[in-house]
Design an enzyme around this catalytic site. Structure first.
Site, PDB file in Angstrom:
ATOM      1  CB  CYS A 136      -0.933   0.010   1.208  1.00  0.00           C
ATOM      2  SG  CYS A 136      -0.068   0.287   2.769  1.00  0.00           S
ATOM      3  CG  ASP A 184      14.030  27.060 -32.595  1.00  0.00           C
ATOM      4  OD1 ASP A 184      14.599  28.145 -32.714  1.00  0.00           O
ATOM      5  OD2 ASP A 184      14.326  26.047 -33.257  1.00  0.00           O
TER       6      ASP A 184
END
Length: 829
Positions: A12, A429
């Protein structure tokens, strides 16, 4: 050093929190992240201060198993299949024993017939229940061995809660049996055997469903791993051998025939084939591969035959890098999950305290009996679910990164996935991102010769040059299959080149160079200005100081760039174009794609500073570049995306790698990010609400007013379902479909084919004598259009015919067609 470890024994979120805490406390460990889904620990540490063996020892001291992960750990589907099968068998036999146990203990309450022996002999009934409970205890003994060992080590987990709840009911029932045997109890004793059995079985139901759901969350990784072939054909010592794929070494010659999967990354040395790369790039259209082409592992040869030299094998292949990226993303922590992590770390001890305090308060302050108080304590223990909190984030991230990988988008970390959806400014770019990154011939303007003649001369003169613009002109000539002239005395000078062709000097270059050469360019000056405004570069060509014309070259915009930018802007994101190109060209490209803010003439070293200035405006910034030249800016941005990386994944510089050269993948990635984060918020909300409501109700908060308490069996069922609900909600992401690009791939392909055809076709203008009326012009037009591969339009006033024709249509063929119609061609240009 960043290394991956396989950890066993975790059940768990509390377990993963304990492992992380145990490793993080070691000196020299910078970070430790546990992937509960895969049972994996990713640790970054200083090798001079701590070793991998010390990390393993720390995990073992915390009560778990650990070892360095190897290639065998890259098969989560096989491990989980075995876990699911074992859990299924355990659940089946638990249910087989639980049904008669429940019938004996509760049948009379439901009006069902129960053997009279049990009514008359309460001890026999108690013994029968205990006998039926023992197999359930044995089958599910892991809850006790793991749960109590974690409890005694000071690191309790969910198994500890289940073990305490079931053990409390078991011990209390055994005491009641002892009192019954001793004669201190008359009538039916208070037994919790059926509750203990039901708690263990229902928790196992939840575990079984959870494990089945977990297997689906790792489906993307498993699907990728299945793409790799188990064996391959290699040529060694002149013989073809079939060997396991893992035995291929760099330098081997690998042979792949039609229908085969490519097992390694390499370069084609012989043969040609059509290759399906959709598994890696998400691109549906196949790609042609020939000698010298790079190929990637896990791609499929649809037709043809390839021989390739293995360059990257085993864990170095593109496929392995993708799997590694996905696992790293699943193991990392998103900022949104930090609260859940902090709560999970202390959750179990707090719940044990609440259960104990609740039981004692009801006994001393509430005046309730031991049975009531015990029921309250057990209910609090078993209804609490740290798993729901711990699974809320990793399952959603695992499914989300899997969906992204299917689309050719590789996300390195959960933090990057979260930030993608929050990005307010997207910096692009220009070269290679918005544009194709390869100059192409766009316009040919002639002042004397035909387009074909000018292009032949230009390509012949530019051939010895390695300049990108020269390469573009040469490519245009090759596409039209033009035969070049031989040149001599080639010289490269500032602004241009010069060479001797057929005994005359040909000059080529920019306007300044033409001026130095004494060439008059006024005839094309207006066209040159127009081309410059469109962001195109004009190259002039002159022979013996007489202008032949100009050829415009430009880096063309990708077909889907404008659509992607429009989608980003419509989502409320500011788009900025960042480039080292000149202002005029940058503005021209920006107009084409719909970008308003442009930062031009920026050196690569200064791009990171530009990103930093945008961040100072208080906006989350994403930078999109090629991952190499833009590395500083990608690293500086809140989230960096490397586009068009292909097989050369820019892992170091980018947070997200886009395998395809498509801006639309940015839109897909940002929308997926928002869907994943929304899913995580839903999971966390329901996990918190479940525990916030369930624990007080189990503690008896409603009993004074409404007389309602929570039966431990119902609490166990609720606890099991909570984890299943969280995982199921995350699995809904598997149905997620990204936004559809309005420019489909088929349309892009068609446009490219059209552009190529337009570039290949040549435009010629014929001057025709003898046309007197529209009947005459119609005859000329019909005669020209009758030629295959010819499209013609006749202007009666100018006495010209504008013809677009394929390269194989010669001037002589055009002249003959017109003369056969009864007219005369005086000039072709």
């Amino acid at each position: 050093m960043t290394k991956q470890f396989a950890v066993t024994g975790m059940t768990c979120a509390a377990c993963s929190a304990h492992v992380e805490r145990a490793v993080s406390q070691l000196p020299g460990v910078q970070s430790a992240a546990v992937n509960l889904m895969l049972g994996r620990l990713n640790a970054s540490y200083d090798e001079s201060k701590v070793t991998s063996d010390q990390i393993i020892d720390a995990v073992i001291r915390a009560g778990y198993g650990a070892r360095e992960a190897d290639a065998n750990d890259l098969a989560p589907d096989k491990r989980q299949d075995e876990v699911v099968r074992r859990m299924g068998r355990r659940l089946l036999w638990s249910a087989v024993c639980l049904v008669p146990l429940f019938y004996i203990s509760m049948g009379h309450m439901l009006g069902l017939p129960v053997p009279g022996l049990f009514h008359e002999n309460h001890l026999a009934m108690a013994i029968a229940e205990l006998v039926l409970l023992l197999p359930i205890l044995l089958l599910n003994r892991a809850y006790f061995t793991v749960g109590f060992s974690r409890l005694f080590q000071g690191s309790p987990n969910m198994d500890s809660l289940v073990a305490l709840g079931a053990a409390a009911g078991l011990v209390y029932s055994l005491i009641e049996m002892g009192l019954l045997v001793a004669g201190h109890i008359e009538g039916m004793p208070d037994l919790y055997f059926e509750s203990a059995g039901m708690i263990l079985t229902l928790v196992t139901v939840g575990k079984y469903l959870e494990q089945r759901s977990r297997k689906k969350t790792t489906g993307a990784i498993s699907a990728l791993l299945r793409l790799a072939p188990d064996s391959a054909v290699v040529r060694r010592d002149g013989r073809e051998l079939t060997v396991p794929a893992e035995e291929i070494v760099a330098g081997d010659t690998v042979i792949v025939r039609q229908g085969g999967k490519i097992p390694v990354d390499g370069v084609v040395t012989a043969g040609a084939a059509t290759v399906d790369e959709s598994a890696l790039t998400g691109e549906s259209l196949p790609v042609e591969k020939g000698e010298g082409a790079a190929v990637s592992s896990a791609t499929v040869v649809l037709s043809g035959y390839l021989e390739l030299e293995a360059r990257r094998v085993g864990s170095d292949t593109t496929l392995s890098q993708i799997v590694r990226l996905m696992e790293e993303a699943a193991s990392s922590k998103a900022p949104i999950s930090r609260l859940a992590d902090r709560i999970s770390a202390v959750f179990v001890p707090v719940v044990i305290g609440i259960a104990l305090v609740s039981a004692l308060l009801w006994y001393f302050a509430g005046g309730q009996g031991i049975r009531f108080c015990l029921s309250i304590g057990i209910a609090v223990l078993v209804i609490s679910c740290p798993c729901a909190l711990g699974l809320a984030t990793p399952v959603a991230i695992m499914v989300g990164t899997g969906k992204a990988a299917q689309s050719g988008i590789l996300i390195k970390s959960a933090e990057s996935l979260e930030l993608l959806g929050k990005a307010q400014t997207v910096v692009l770019d220009k070269t290679g991102t918005v544009t194709e990154g390869k100059p192409r011939v766009t316009d040919i303007v002639c002042t004397g010769p035909t387009e074909t003649e000018l292009l032949r001369v230009a390509a012949s003169v530019e051939k010895p040059s390695e300049h990108p613009l020269s390469v573009a002109i040469g490519q245009a000539a090759r596409e039209r299959e033009l035969k070049l002239f031989p040149v001599t005395d080639f010289t490269s000078v500032p602004g241009g080149v010069r060479a001797t062709l057929d005994g005359s000097v040909v000059c080529a270059g920019n306007l300044d160079y033409m001026t130095r050469c004494g060439v008059d360019t006024r005839a094309v000056s207006d066209m040159a200005r127009t081309l410059a405004q469109q962001g195109k570069t004009a190259l002039y060509f002159a022979r013996e100081s007489r202008l032949l014309g100009l050829i415009a070259v430009a880096d063309v915009v990708k077909p889907d760039s404008a659509a992607a930018i429009a989608a980003l802007r419509s989502a409320g994101r500011e788009v900025v174009l960042l480039t080292g190109d000149n202002e005029t060209t940058a503005r021209a490209i920006a107009r084409q794609v719909g970008v308003e803010r442009v930062l031009a003439q920026v050196l690569p070293a200064d791009k990171a500073d530009c990103v930093a200035k945008l961040q100072k405006e208080g906006r989350c910034t994403a930078m999109v570049g090629d991952g190499i030249n833009d590395a500083p800016a990608l690293a500086r941005a809140d989230v960096g995306l490397a586009i068009g990386a292909g097989t050369d994944i820019a892992i170091e510089s980018a947070d997200v790698v886009l395998m395809r050269s498509s801006l639309w993948d940015i839109v897909t990635a940002t929308e997926l990010s928002r869907s994943v984060i929304r899913n995580i918020r839903q999971n966390l909300f329901w996990a918190f609400i479940y525990n916030a409501i369930g624990i007080p109700v189990a503690a008896g908060i409603l009993y004074p007013a409404l007389g309602i308490t929570l039966n431990p069996m119902i609490a166990a069922a609720a606890m099991s379902l909570s984890s299943v609900c969280v995982v199921t909600n995350a699995l809904r992401l598997r149905l997620w479909k990204g936004p559809t690009c309005p420019v489909t791939q088929e349309k892009i392909t068609k446009e490219n084919q059209t552009m190529n055809q337009e570039e290949t076709d040549m435009k010629r203008i014929l001057t025709v004598e003898g046309m007197m009326c529209t009947h005459c012009s119609g005859r000329v037009e019909s005669a020209l259009n009758a030629l295959p591969g010819v499209s013609a339009h006749v202007d009666l006033e100018k006495k010209t015919a504008t013809v677009t024709a394929a390269p194989e249509v010669t001037d002589a063929m055009l002249r003959k067609a017109v003369e056969d119609a009864g007219y005369k061609v005086t000039k072709i240009q």
